[in-house]
Scaffold this motif. Structure first.
Motif, PDB file in Angstrom:
ATOM      1  N   GLN A  67     -18.330 -82.770  15.594  1.00  0.00           N
ATOM      2  CA  GLN A  67     -19.484 -83.461  16.156  1.00  0.00           C
ATOM      3  C   GLN A  67     -19.054 -84.773  16.806  1.00  0.00           C
ATOM      4  OE1 GLN A  67     -21.976 -82.580  17.452  1.00  0.00           O
ATOM      5  NE2 GLN A  67     -23.705 -82.512  16.057  1.00  0.00           N
ATOM      6  N   ARG A  68     -18.085 -85.457  16.193  1.00  0.00           N
ATOM      7  CA  ARG A  68     -17.614 -86.694  16.824  1.00  0.00           C
ATOM      8  C   ARG A  68     -16.849 -86.379  18.106  1.00  0.00           C
ATOM      9  NH1 ARG A  68     -14.418 -89.549  12.571  1.00  0.00           N
ATOM     10  NH2 ARG A  68     -14.810 -87.734  11.267  1.00  0.00           N
ATOM     11  N   LEU A  69     -16.188 -85.217  18.108  1.00  0.00           N
ATOM     12  CA  LEU A  69     -15.530 -84.801  19.349  1.00  0.00           C
ATOM     13  C   LEU A  69     -16.583 -84.603  20.446  1.00  0.00           C
ATOM     14  CD1 LEU A  69     -13.042 -83.855  20.910  1.00  0.00           C
ATOM     15  CD2 LEU A  69     -13.394 -81.570  19.991  1.00  0.00           C
ATOM     16  N   CYS A  70     -17.714 -84.000  20.070  1.00  0.00           N
ATOM     17  CA  CYS A  70     -18.774 -83.780  21.056  1.00  0.00           C
ATOM     18  C   CYS A  70     -19.316 -85.119  21.547  1.00  0.00           C
ATOM     19  CB  CYS A  70     -19.900 -82.945  20.458  1.00  0.00           C
ATOM     20  SG  CYS A  70     -19.368 -81.250  20.146  1.00  0.00           S
ATOM     21  N   ILE A  71     -19.377 -86.116  20.629  1.00  0.00           N
ATOM     22  CA  ILE A  71     -19.839 -87.437  21.050  1.00  0.00           C
ATOM     23  C   ILE A  71     -18.819 -88.053  22.008  1.00  0.00           C
ATOM     24  CG2 ILE A  71     -20.348 -89.772  20.239  1.00  0.00           C
ATOM     25  CD1 ILE A  71     -21.535 -88.481  17.717  1.00  0.00           C
ATOM     26  N   ALA A  72     -17.530 -87.900  21.662  1.00  0.00           N
ATOM     27  CA  ALA A  72     -16.487 -88.418  22.545  1.00  0.00           C
ATOM     28  C   ALA A  72     -16.576 -87.750  23.909  1.00  0.00           C
ATOM     29  CB  ALA A  72     -15.109 -88.162  21.926  1.00  0.00           C
ATOM     30  N   ARG A  73     -16.847 -86.459  23.882  1.00  0.00           N
ATOM     31  CA  ARG A  73     -16.965 -85.717  25.131  1.00  0.00           C
ATOM     32  C   ARG A  73     -18.116 -86.282  25.961  1.00  0.00           C
ATOM     33  NH1 ARG A  73     -18.120 -79.545  24.153  1.00  0.00           N
ATOM     34  NH2 ARG A  73     -20.251 -80.284  23.990  1.00  0.00           N
ATOM     35  N   ALA A  74     -19.216 -86.612  25.260  1.00  0.00           N
ATOM     36  CA  ALA A  74     -20.383 -87.115  25.969  1.00  0.00           C
ATOM     37  C   ALA A  74     -20.118 -88.497  26.544  1.00  0.00           C
ATOM     38  CB  ALA A  74     -21.590 -87.149  25.033  1.00  0.00           C
ATOM     39  N   ILE A  75     -19.424 -89.367  25.785  1.00  0.00           N
ATOM     40  CA  ILE A  75     -19.259 -90.725  26.297  1.00  0.00           C
ATOM     41  C   ILE A  75     -18.095 -90.859  27.267  1.00  0.00           C
ATOM     42  CG2 ILE A  75     -20.360 -91.804  24.295  1.00  0.00           C
ATOM     43  CD1 ILE A  75     -17.722 -92.397  23.130  1.00  0.00           C
ATOM     44  N   ALA A  76     -17.321 -89.770  27.422  1.00  0.00           N
ATOM     45  CA  ALA A  76     -16.165 -89.844  28.318  1.00  0.00           C
ATOM     46  C   ALA A  76     -16.582 -90.075  29.762  1.00  0.00           C
ATOM     47  CB  ALA A  76     -15.324 -88.578  28.216  1.00  0.00           C
ATOM     48  N   VAL A  77     -17.796 -89.704  30.138  1.00  0.00           N
ATOM     49  CA  VAL A  77     -18.237 -89.953  31.508  1.00  0.00           C
ATOM     50  C   VAL A  77     -19.072 -91.235  31.577  1.00  0.00           C
ATOM     51  CG1 VAL A  77     -18.125 -87.602  32.320  1.00  0.00           C
ATOM     52  CG2 VAL A  77     -20.169 -88.363  31.152  1.00  0.00           C
ATOM     53  N   SER A  78     -18.974 -92.042  30.531  1.00  0.00           N
ATOM     54  CA  SER A  78     -19.760 -93.279  30.370  1.00  0.00           C
ATOM     55  C   SER A  78     -21.194 -93.137  30.849  1.00  0.00           C
ATOM     56  CB  SER A  78     -19.103 -94.473  31.056  1.00  0.00           C
ATOM     57  OG  SER A  78     -18.155 -94.082  31.972  1.00  0.00           O
ATOM     58  N   PRO A  79     -21.955 -92.359  30.119  1.00  0.00           N
ATOM     59  CA  PRO A  79     -23.366 -92.215  30.468  1.00  0.00           C
ATOM     60  C   PRO A  79     -24.108 -93.497  30.087  1.00  0.00           C
ATOM     61  CG  PRO A  79     -22.929 -91.095  28.430  1.00  0.00           C
ATOM     62  CD  PRO A  79     -21.618 -91.660  28.876  1.00  0.00           C
ATOM     63  N   GLU A  80     -25.335 -93.639  30.577  1.00  0.00           N
ATOM     64  CA  GLU A  80     -26.125 -94.803  30.190  1.00  0.00           C
ATOM     65  C   GLU A  80     -26.965 -94.473  28.982  1.00  0.00           C
ATOM     66  OE1 GLU A  80     -28.107 -95.696  33.907  1.00  0.00           O
ATOM     67  OE2 GLU A  80     -26.202 -95.070  34.812  1.00  0.00           O
ATOM     68  N   VAL A  81     -27.368 -93.210  28.899  1.00  0.00           N
ATOM     69  CA  VAL A  81     -28.234 -92.776  27.807  1.00  0.00           C
ATOM     70  C   VAL A  81     -27.527 -91.638  27.082  1.00  0.00           C
ATOM     71  CG1 VAL A  81     -30.501 -91.856  27.221  1.00  0.00           C
ATOM     72  CG2 VAL A  81     -30.234 -93.332  29.222  1.00  0.00           C
ATOM     73  N   ILE A  82     -27.594 -91.636  25.760  1.00  0.00           N
ATOM     74  CA  ILE A  82     -27.066 -90.490  25.015  1.00  0.00           C
ATOM     75  C   ILE A  82     -28.202 -89.882  24.204  1.00  0.00           C
ATOM     76  CG2 ILE A  82     -25.416 -89.679  23.296  1.00  0.00           C
ATOM     77  CD1 ILE A  82     -23.640 -92.006  24.002  1.00  0.00           C
ATOM     78  N   LEU A  83     -28.415 -88.596  24.409  1.00  0.00           N
ATOM     79  CA  LEU A  83     -29.450 -87.886  23.653  1.00  0.00           C
ATOM     80  C   LEU A  83     -28.770 -87.172  22.502  1.00  0.00           C
ATOM     81  CD1 LEU A  83     -31.197 -86.200  26.711  1.00  0.00           C
ATOM     82  CD2 LEU A  83     -31.663 -88.455  25.731  1.00  0.00           C
TER      83      LEU A  83
END
Lengths: 272, 454, 604
Positions: free
Chosen positions: A175-191
């Motif tokens: 799950q933390r890998l999935c979070i890392a994957r999500a923040i790798a494109v530096s989004p502004e919002v994380i759902l």
């Protein structure tokens, strides 16, 4: 009655009205239909920047549906129809000018069940930067991957296993890998759609800690089943019931002095 | 005789059932463990089994005995000579049945007479034996019956055994296949060395018809057949691979339910067209067309080019690859797609970078099954590919395949035991084990793949 | 941390590129599906176009006097005597009477060849059925041969006619004649013949140039050889000198031959060119469209054409040798050259005449369904194959359904979880993928050679097909049994039924529609299967319709295979027609399976 209520301690620093923070996401009159089924009725909600907003409510209340509206994931369901206006930073996300692919790059998402791609840890994180052309060189990509894994608090655990399959990690690590994957494109919002429901308490604690760190840079919206979790991690809470937004406000207020009877019933465990 | 025996059998079974049932029905119903019908069935089974056994043992025994005596009556010296014995036996049977063409010799007449009388004796004996066993069985069955007798349990045990026997038919079939090709193949290898068979560069079984040439050097090398089979299969996969895979991707990832509902039947119709029809198309329409258009381009195309057979075979396996890949792609969990879309990936990026890698093992196994199907396909190549065993990789030339050669050798009159005939079984052996290996591996991969995502 | 750039021109360009890739990818999928559909359409329409004409057949309405002298000279009126009468002669005589001018042997043979041998058989059947017809004139439909039939179906030649402009006069009414017109009626035809000659001359010149080029290269080779020879001589190497000398000799022979060929070609080309540009009369040959003159009810085939005069032979005699006014006679051409069609000009003339007389009828070809195989395309039918297939499927069904269902019940409900069961399951899955020809080998080795069952028999075919489709039926039946929810079984067990009672009374009936669907699909598969049947000898040429399980028989797909191998064009059409019948059966069976599935589909 009061003694059956969840006891909530809100850190002093987090107290304060939402109005103190800039509003990141604005939803007005959002309705969702799944074929014949009217899943979400007229939701109006403001979501503040750089804070964690929790969406709570019983199963099937529409909280996940609302969450999936924010990055237009409902587009992938053929029968789903979304109406109403959702703005991020004042831009309508249904604007034909705005591209859904770009929207999703700005609004990352973490799912209920960890869903790492069946590729290496490195490739999982590099996926987003690659498809969005974020890194020009291998060095840049390495840097993004490492810093994303660091920020997701995973780097130390996997730094020797970057080439191993992401599916080989433990549930919490996945799950933390999935979070890392999500923040790798530096989004502004994380759902985050019930990000801890498939995890054990220790892994859950780690994710919650992580959320607290991440909110310094990201706007986080989390759907959760656990009221304790909502109380622990969020600054604002919105309560959904039967497809409608019942009540919304600072987490402390919602958990101590809810205005609506249904909210009270839910947080005191009358139903859920 | 067979008819009479089974008529007796059936009437005894019916009688057993009737007596068993009425005996049980006469007892007070409350005390009965099993319903009367089960008692009837128990007696019927008790009759059926020994009578079948008598038949199964008795008939071959009587046959063997009668044959031995008849041959002995004709010429006792024949017992050791397998070939002549068989020929004489055929004559004796023909005379006995009254359909011998020509004037039988006195010895033959005598032997036939012996045969006939022995057969009628044994037939009478068999029927009498069966009757006796059947009646005994009825008596035994009726004696075992009592109110507390657990007839149902016995009947159900019998039914379970029958069910098991039916399930084993599949295994028996495999055993039958293995033995029927294995024995002939071993006999073939007595004449032609396996090394020569597997690595020889020339295939021309026709030259081995003459006895002095049997197994003469160089005639039974399967390399040209391997090359031909490989060439046609490669063309087929080149055609069917991309088309099948892309249509599967489109159907699984892009198509609306209504579009799927239209396209799926098209694929099913294509899958249901008998290969003899596709062979007709390949041989009479596509091959001449390719030859003529090749001629226009100044190419020299054989009228039985590997290209025509390969293309049509490719068309045959499109539905196969497409439906297997469709299943495999659909088995990729939705969460992976969601994960990719949520990152802002387009559909094609998701397919290329997430779904196909995730489904890779499954798709590989789909291709393996398709290859095995193409290698074993007979009619298309029989009708559209050539007979000459050319060792070439030029798709415009005629090549031949395993299945074509098996069919060519075995259709029409064959002399048994010639190296040529046995070679067909050896080819079948190679074909069977090649496809079996591919299938086993592919099915194993699919199984593991499914477990991964279940 | 780098932030995502979404606004710049480069970013927009990147997104556009990504969407183009997306559109391309999607298009690949659509193209793949379109190709598949296209192929299906091509195959089916190819079969339909080739096969549909075979469902009709042309007949000649004939009235034949059944001459008692030929059929029943003693006047017995005994059907067996009548049956042995020479009806063939009666029918042939009738044809000869219709075209009395045909006297030569070749012509008579051609004329006899227009009617099928089936025509005489038809007449025989009529007369045998009603001996009273002996001595009467019998009107009946006589079957035409495949060539005549194909001609009427339009595969022969197209025919052009135009009225003559001048007054024509024929020199005679039989044999070789000349027709002279007062106008230049044949100038166009002469012109096109000359054009063809010019084209032929051009082709010859191209060929001559090609040969000339190779001649030059051979000469160059000779020079090289000569040099080699000189070098060898200089080096004083006798063996090499000898080799070179012999090679030069060969080369000289080659050069001489090529030079001769060039001269020949040039000469031929010049001759043709001279004829093409000259104004002389030209002879026609088989590779040119046929030219004929229809005059006074007769037809003259042109062998030599001039601008206003032709000479040729009479195919159909004119009523008189007089003159014909402009417009009263016609210039006729059969566009397809005689060499490229299966009917000669003479036959075309007869067939056209018969059609003009209104004697030719096109009817539905019932015989295709009611007769067995034949060497004559017009007599061949699929009845034998249909009956053979039906008998085989009967055997297959009777064996497969009980065994398959029993095996499925065992594996799904009673099998213990052990290695034996696992072996059986793996076995069934793999058996489903074994090439069908291997089942044929099994049938040959076990059923024919070991068990001694008869070759070519539907019994053996059915046995082999049963083994072949058994895995399919077991797998389908297991799926159907699995689809019945366990609650049904539990309910039955709950009221005290034994395990077997629960299965046979409750689960099996509910699974039956699914099992039947699987069975029908398995049977359809068996119906289309060919290869294993070839192995067990079902490829013999069998005329009789089989009546039992052990009679020699063939099956529909095997019949298709056999016919597709025959050289006659008419058989190609028959093959396609048989395919249409086979596909119809398959569609009906699969359709039935779909209807069954839809009707009994139950969502639990």
């Amino acid at each position: 009655m009061m003694n059956t209520m969840v006891h909530v301690e809100v850190p002093a620093a987090d107290r304060g009205p939402a109005a103190d923070r800039a509003i990141k996401v604005v939803a007005r009159g959002v309705n969702v239909h799944y074929g014949e089924k009217h899943a979400l009725h007229d939701v109006d909600l403001d979501i503040p920047e750089r804070a964690v907003t929790a969406l709570i409510g019983p199963s099937g209340c529409g909280k996940s549906t609302f969450l999936r509206c924010l990055n237009r994931m409902n587009d992938t369901i053929p029968v789903a129809r979304v109406t109403g206006r959702i703005e991020i930073d004042g831009h309508d996300i249904h604007d034909p000018e705005l591209d859904v692919v770009q929207l999703r790059a700005r609004v990352g998402m973490v799912f209920q069940k960890p869903n790492p791609f069946p590729k290496s840890v490195y490739e999982n994180v590099a996926y987003g930067p690659r498809i969005h052309g974020l890194a020009r060189t291998k060095g840049e990509l390495d840097e993004i991957v490492v810093s994303s894994l660091r920020r997701a608090g995973l780097y130390e655990e996997v730094k020797d296993r970057l080439a191993d399959s992401g599916t080989g990690l433990s549930g919490g690590q996945q799950q933390r890998l999935c979070i890392a994957r999500a923040i790798a494109v530096s989004p502004e919002v994380i759902l985050m759609d019930e990000p801890c429901s498939a995890l054990d308490p220790i892994a859950t604690a780690k994710i919650e800690e992580l959320m607290d760190e991440l909110r310094e840079n990201f706007t986080i919206i989390i759907v959760t089943h656990s009221m304790q979790q909502a109380a622990r991690v969020s600054q604002r809470t919105a309560f959904f019931h039967l497809g409608s937004l019942v009540e919304e406000g600072p987490t402390e207020t919602i958990f101590t002095t809810p205005k609506d009877r249904r909210t009270l019933d839910y947080i005191t465990g009358r139903f859920g | 005789m067979t008819l009479l025996y089974f008529a007796t059998l059936l009437s005894l079974v019916a009688a057993g059932y009737y007596f068993g049932r009425s005996r049980a029905a006469a007892v007070s119903q409350a005390a009965l463990h099993s319903r009367p019908a089960y008692h009837g069935a128990f007696v019927a089974i008790a009759v059926l089994l020994p009578m079948l056994a008598v038949f199964a043992v008795g008939v071959p025994l009587a046959q063997r005995l009668a044959e031995a005596q008849a041959v002995n009556a004709f010429d006792p010296a024949l017992a050791g000579d397998e070939l002549r014995r068989g020929a004489v036996l055929r004559d004796i049977v023909a005379v006995a049945a009254g359909r011998f063409s020509g004037e039988p010799s006195a010895a033959l007449q005598r032997a036939a007479e012996t045969y006939r009388s022995l057969r009628s004796w044994s037939d009478a004996l068999l029927i009498a034996g069966g009757l006796a066993f059947g009646l005994l069985a009825i008596a035994f069955g009726l004696r075992s019956l009592s109110a507390r007798f657990r007839a149902r349990n016995h009947v159900e045990r019998f039914v379970t055994v029958v069910l098991f026997a039916c399930a084993s038919v599949a295994v028996l079939t495999t055993v039958g296949i293995v033995f029927s090709v294995l024995f002939e193949t071993l006999r073939f290898f007595e004449r032609v060395s396996p090394v020569e068979f597997l690595f020889g560069l020339h295939w021309s079984p026709q030259t081995a018809i003459r006895a002095d040439q049997a197994g003469s050097s160089g005639a039974f090398g399967i390399i040209p057949l391997v090359a031909g089979t490989l060439l046609i299969t490669t063309i087929a996969i080149l055609v069917a691979g991309p088309i099948g895979l892309f249509s599967a991707i489109y159907l699984a990832e892009y198509a609306s339910p209504r579009f799927r509902a239209i396209v799926k039947p098209i694929l099913e119709i294509l899958a249901g067209i008998p290969t003899v029809v596709l062979g007709f198309f390949a041989a009479l329409t596509l091959a001449p067309w390719i030859r003529d258009s090749g001629g226009l381009l100044g190419l020299n195309v054989a009228s039985e080019s590997a290209l025509a057979a390969g293309i049509v075979m490719g068309m045959m396996i499109i539905p196969f690859i497409s439906s297997l890949s469709d299943d495999v792609i659909n088995a990729v969990p939705q969460s992976l797609r969601d994960g990719s879309y949520a990152m802002g990936a387009t559909r094609s990026e998701t397919v290329k970078k997430v779904i196909l890698p995730a489904a890779f093992a499954g798709i590989v196994s789909a291709f393996m099954l398709a290859i095995s199907r193409a290698v074993g396909e007979t009619m298309i190549v029989v009708m559209a590919a050539g007979l000459a065993a050319n060792l070439t990789f030029n798709p415009l030339e005629a090549v031949t395949t395993f299945t074509v050669q098996i069919k060519t050798i075995l259709v029409g009159d064959q002399e048994f035991d010639s190296a040529k005939t046995l070679a067909a079984f050896a080819l079948g052996f190679v074909l069977f084990f090649f496809t079996l290996t591919l299938n086993v591996i592919a099915l194993q991969i699919v199984k593991r793949y499914r477990e991964q995502y279940d | 941390m780098r932030t995502l750039d979404l606004e710049s021109e480069a970013a927009r360009a990147r997104v556009r590129a990504r969407y183009r890739a997306e559109a391309r990818f999607k298009a690949y999928g659509l193209i793949a599906i379109a190709l598949t559909a296209l192929f299906l359409v091509i195959v089916l329409s190819d079969v339909l176009i080739k096969g549909l004409p075979a469902f009709t057949q042309h007949y000649l309405e004939m009235t034949v006097k059944v001459d008692p002298a030929e059929i029943d000279p003693q006047g017995t009126r005994d059907p067996t005597v009548i049956a042995s009468g020479d009806f063939q002669a009666l029918v042939r005589n009738e044809m000869r009477a219709a075209f009395p001018e045909v006297r030569d042997r070749a012509g008579r043979r051609q004329l006899d060849g227009i009617l099928s041998t089936g025509a005489a058989d038809r007449l025989r059947d009529l007369v045998v059925a009603d001996p009273g017809l002996v001595g009467q004139s019998v009107k009946f439909s006589a079957l035409l041969t495949d060539d005549a039939d194909l001609y009427y179906k339009g595969t022969g030649t197209s025919i052009r006619r135009r009225g003559g402009l001048g007054t024509a006069a024929a020199s005679a009414t039989t044999g070789d004649v000349t027709v002279t017109s007062s106008a230049e009626d044949f100038a166009a035809e002469l012109g096109s013949v000359k054009q063809v000659l010019a084209e032929r001359a051009r082709v010859l010149r191209v060929e001559a140039d090609r040969v000339r080029a190779s001649l030059r290269s051979q000469e160059a080779g000779r020079v090289a050889l000569q040099q080699g020879l000189a070098a060898a001589r200089a080096a004083n190497e006798p063996t090499r000198v000898a080799t070179f000398e012999s090679r030069i000799k060969d080369q000289d022979a080659e050069i001489e031959q090529l030079a001769r060929r060039v001269a020949e070609l040039d000469q031929q080309a010049d001759a043709l060119q001279a004829r093409a540009t000259g104004s002389g009369d030209e002879a026609l040959d088989e590779s040119l469209p046929s030219l004929l003159v229809a005059i006074d009810g007769g037809l003259v085939k042109v062998s030599e054409v001039g601008r206003s005069k032709i000479s040729g032979t009479v195919l159909l005699p004119p009523a008189s040798a007089g003159e014909a006014a402009p417009g009263a006679w016609q210039v006729v051409s059969y566009v397809t050259p005689e060499a490229n069609r299966r009917v000669s000009d003479r036959e075309v003339a007869w067939l056209e005449r018969l059609r003009e007389q209104g004697l030719v009828q096109r009817r539905f070809n019932w015989a295709f369904f009611t007769s067995g195989d034949s060497r004559e395309p017009e007599l061949a039918g699929i009845r034998g194959a249909l009956v053979g297939s039906a008998l085989m499927l009967l055997v297959t069904l009777v064996l497969c359904l009980p065994i398959g269902v029993a095996a499925a019940i065992y594996l799904e409900e009673f099998a213990p979880k052990n290695r034996l069961t696992e072996l059986i399951e793996v076995n069934i899955n793999n058996l489903a993928a074994v090439p069908s020809i291997v089942f044929g080998l099994l049938g040959l080795a076990v059923f024919l050679n070991y068990a001694g069952l008869p070759r070519s028999a539907p019994l053996v075919g059915g046995l082999v097909l049963a083994l072949l489709v058994l895995p399919t039926i077991i797998i389908a039946s297991r799926a159907a049994l699995k689809a019945v929810p366990p609650s049904i079984k539990e309910a039955a067990l709950g009221v005290g039924a034994s395990h077997q009672q629960a299965i046979f009374h409750h689960v099996l009936p509910l699974a039956m529609p699914g099992i039947m669907t699987g069975t029908i699909i398995g049977m359809a598969h068996a119906l289309g299967e060919t290869a294993p049947l070839l192995m067990i000898g079902m490829v013999a040429f069998i005329v009789e319709v089989p009546t039992g399980l052990t009679d020699a028989a063939t099956a529909l797909p095997v019949q298709i295979y056999l016919w597709s191998d025959l050289p006659e064009i008419a058989f190609q059409s028959k093959t396609a027609a048989a395919i249409i019948v086979l596909l119809l059966f398959l569609f009906v069976m699969n359709g039935a399976a779909i209807v069954l599935r839809k009707r009994f589909e139950r969502r639990w």
